[in-house]
Design a protein around this motif. Structure first.
Motif, PDB file in Angstrom:
ATOM      1  N   HIS A   1       0.831  -1.203   0.000  1.00 36.57           N
ATOM      2  CA  HIS A   1       0.000   0.000   0.000  1.00 36.57           C
ATOM      3  C   HIS A   1       0.869   1.257   0.000  1.00 36.57           C
ATOM      4  O   HIS A   1       0.570   2.237  -0.706  1.00 36.57           O
ATOM      5  N   ALA A   2       1.942   1.235   0.799  1.00 32.39           N
ATOM      6  CA  ALA A   2       2.829   2.399   0.850  1.00 32.39           C
ATOM      7  C   ALA A   2       3.441   2.684  -0.517  1.00 32.39           C
ATOM      8  O   ALA A   2       3.539   3.846  -0.939  1.00 32.39           O
ATOM      9  N   CYS A   3       3.844   1.626  -1.222  1.00 34.96           N
ATOM     10  CA  CYS A   3       4.457   1.805  -2.538  1.00 34.96           C
ATOM     11  C   CYS A   3       3.446   2.305  -3.567  1.00 34.96           C
ATOM     12  O   CYS A   3       3.694   3.271  -4.281  1.00 34.96           O
ATOM     13  N   ILE A   4       2.286   1.658  -3.624  1.00 35.60           N
ATOM     14  CA  ILE A   4       1.278   2.022  -4.628  1.00 35.60           C
ATOM     15  C   ILE A   4       0.741   3.426  -4.369  1.00 35.60           C
ATOM     16  O   ILE A   4       0.528   4.211  -5.302  1.00 35.60           O
ATOM     17  N   ALA A   5       0.507   3.767  -3.106  1.00 35.80           N
ATOM     18  CA  ALA A   5      -0.015   5.099  -2.786  1.00 35.80           C
ATOM     19  C   ALA A   5       0.962   6.191  -3.227  1.00 35.80           C
ATOM     20  O   ALA A   5       0.541   7.249  -3.715  1.00 35.80           O
ATOM     21  N   LYS A   6       2.260   5.951  -3.062  1.00 34.77           N
ATOM     22  CA  LYS A   6       3.246   6.951  -3.472  1.00 34.77           C
ATOM     23  C   LYS A   6       3.250   7.132  -4.986  1.00 34.77           C
ATOM     24  O   LYS A   6       3.475   8.250  -5.487  1.00 34.77           O
ATOM     25  N   LEU A   7       3.023   6.067  -5.724  1.00 36.76           N
ATOM     26  CA  LEU A   7       3.045   6.175  -7.186  1.00 36.76           C
ATOM     27  C   LEU A   7       1.937   7.087  -7.707  1.00 36.76           C
ATOM     28  O   LEU A   7       2.026   7.604  -8.824  1.00 36.76           O
ATOM     29  N   GLY A   8       0.891   7.278  -6.902  1.00 37.98           N
ATOM     30  CA  GLY A   8      -0.191   8.169  -7.314  1.00 37.98           C
ATOM     31  C   GLY A   8       0.084   9.630  -7.022  1.00 37.98           C
ATOM     32  O   GLY A   8      -0.745  10.489  -7.338  1.00 37.98           O
ATOM     33  N   VAL A   9       1.236   9.922  -6.410  1.00 39.46           N
ATOM     34  CA  VAL A   9       1.610  11.311  -6.104  1.00 39.46           C
ATOM     35  C   VAL A   9       2.659  11.760  -7.114  1.00 39.46           C
ATOM     36  O   VAL A   9       3.661  11.073  -7.329  1.00 39.46           O
ATOM     37  N   ALA A  10       2.415  12.913  -7.735  1.00 41.02           N
ATOM     38  CA  ALA A  10       3.277  13.369  -8.839  1.00 41.02           C
ATOM     39  C   ALA A  10       4.734  13.468  -8.418  1.00 41.02           C
ATOM     40  O   ALA A  10       5.638  13.081  -9.174  1.00 41.02           O
ATOM     41  N   GLU A  11       4.999  13.970  -7.205  1.00 38.64           N
ATOM     42  CA  GLU A  11       6.382  14.173  -6.769  1.00 38.64           C
ATOM     43  C   GLU A  11       7.121  12.855  -6.568  1.00 38.64           C
ATOM     44  O   GLU A  11       8.335  12.794  -6.790  1.00 38.64           O
ATOM     45  N   TRP A  12       6.414  11.806  -6.150  1.00 35.28           N
ATOM     46  CA  TRP A  12       7.057  10.501  -6.042  1.00 35.28           C
ATOM     47  C   TRP A  12       7.275   9.892  -7.420  1.00 35.28           C
ATOM     48  O   TRP A  12       8.309   9.270  -7.683  1.00 35.28           O
ATOM     49  N   ALA A  13       6.299  10.053  -8.297  1.00 35.45           N
ATOM     50  CA  ALA A  13       6.428   9.472  -9.636  1.00 35.45           C
ATOM     51  C   ALA A  13       7.545  10.129 -10.441  1.00 35.45           C
ATOM     52  O   ALA A  13       8.244   9.454 -11.208  1.00 35.45           O
ATOM     53  N   ASP A  14       7.727  11.455 -10.282  1.00 36.46           N
ATOM     54  CA  ASP A  14       8.780  12.119 -11.065  1.00 36.46           C
ATOM     55  C   ASP A  14      10.122  12.175 -10.344  1.00 36.46           C
ATOM     56  O   ASP A  14      11.098  12.734 -10.871  1.00 36.46           O
ATOM     57  N   GLY A  15      10.174  11.611  -9.133  1.00 44.52           N
ATOM     58  CA  GLY A  15      11.461  11.484  -8.441  1.00 44.52           C
ATOM     59  C   GLY A  15      11.917  12.693  -7.666  1.00 44.52           C
ATOM     60  O   GLY A  15      13.108  12.791  -7.341  1.00 44.52           O
ATOM     61  N   THR A  16      11.008  13.611  -7.314  1.00 42.13           N
ATOM     62  CA  THR A  16      11.418  14.820  -6.591  1.00 42.13           C
ATOM     63  C   THR A  16      10.918  14.865  -5.148  1.00 42.13           C
ATOM     64  O   THR A  16      11.174  15.830  -4.440  1.00 42.13           O
ATOM     65  N   ALA A  17      10.220  13.840  -4.704  1.00 42.55           N
ATOM     66  CA  ALA A  17       9.550  13.901  -3.398  1.00 42.55           C
ATOM     67  C   ALA A  17      10.530  14.140  -2.254  1.00 42.55           C
ATOM     68  O   ALA A  17      10.255  14.925  -1.336  1.00 42.55           O
TER      69      ALA A  17
END
Length: 327
Positions: free
Chosen positions: A196-212
């Protein structure tokens, strides 16, 4: 004559043929499970996990005064299931009485004394924390869930201290089967947490583009301590560095999701990596109780079943003295 059934007639569902099939299936399942059941699950590794879970909750109650923790402004807040929580049952002195009782229970749990007797109080205090208190983090919810799932395992634990090895030569009985089943449920729960932690992060733009991680480490309240700030800024000052830093978290969380399916060698590597990850979170983001809860969860998830951790000599000596004094 005339009453004989045809030889090729299909067996009646639930009849002898189906019963034989079920017996064979159960026998095959038993043969597959017997090697695993031969190992008693009550180990000091299990005990260390319980200690970490109890220590995290105890730290929350010790560090934060009731005025900060209590979410109840009036008696109306003690309704529904929350009314059974200890802070509703014992509201005297603005929750201080309940808080000190909770601390006392958790200290006993963390010490490892009589897991069978302390299992229910541990779950009750952990559940009361999330039912009655505010100012919590995800670690408190994880602890409450795991202390509930561990009830069958702790209630069947025959040891005086959870640091001791299980009794030698004990037969495979119902208690051991129940304890193993509870441990499998814990594995599933921890895997779901990481998935859940991994999938939830993928839905956030900053995690998906590597800037979180760039933003996390510069958010007020989440900055690393002063002695780590130059290192954190250096690691996130370049596009490549911050991207690798951010995506490594996602890769680790997904790897931990499937870790239980991997051979023992990779599991050991992921256990060390996961513990380092949560210790890093505890130090950098100062989420100490969350780090303790997730470290306990990882030990339950990835330590070999029945694994005995090596205790310091002074702890072993004091346990021996306590056993002799109790005789």
């Amino acid at each position: 004559m005339g009453l004989e059934q045809p030889a090729d007639r299909a067996p009646v569902p639930g009849g002898p043929a189906h019963g034989d099939l079920l017996d064979r299936w159960l026998a095959r399942l038993g043969r597959r499970c017997r090697p695993a059941l031969a190992v008693a699950p009550w180990s000091s590794g299990f005990g260390l996990a319980r200690t970490l879970l109890a220590t995290g909750t105890c730290a929350t109650l010790l560090v934060n005064p009731p005025a900060i923790l209590l979410s109840m402004d009036s008696a109306e807040d003690c309704t529904g299931p929350a009314a059974a929580g200890i802070w509703c049952v014992l509201p005297a002195r603005q929750g201080q009485l309940a808080g000190w009782i909770g601390i006392a229970v958790l200290v006993v749990v963390a010490s490892g004394w009589r897991p069978r007797w302390t299992a229910l109080p541990h779950w009750y205090i952990s559940w009361s924390v999330i039912a009655n208190l505010s100012a919590l983090d995800g670690g408190d919810h994880i602890t409450a869930t795991l202390s509930l799932l561990l009830l069958p395992m702790a209630l069947t634990d025959p040891r005086r201290w959870h640091w001791q090895p299980p009794p030698a030569g004990a037969a495979i009985g119902a208690g051991r089967v129940v304890a193993h089943a509870a441990l499998v449920l814990v594995w599933l729960q921890v895997a779901i947490v990481y998935l859940h932690a991994c999938i939830a992060k993928l839905g956030v733009a900053e995690w998906a583009d590597g800037t979180a991680m760039f933003y996390w480490l510069r958010t007020p309240g989440y900055e690393p301590p002063d002695f780590l700030r130059p290192l954190a800024e250096a690691a996130t000052s370049s596009a490549v560095g911050v991207t690798l830093f951010t995506w490594s978290v996602l890769v680790l969380e997904f790897a931990l999701t499937v870790a239980r399916l991997l051979p023992p060698g990779p599991r050991r590597v992921l256990l060390v990596a996961g513990l380092a990850f949560h210790i890093g979170i505890a130090v950098v983001l100062e989420l100490v109780t969350f780090g303790l809860a997730m470290s306990g969860a990882l030990l339950l998830y990835l330590l070999p079943v029945g694994h005995q951790v090596r205790l310091p000599a002074i702890v072993v000596a004091r346990m021996g003295s306590a056993r002799r004094a109790s005789r």
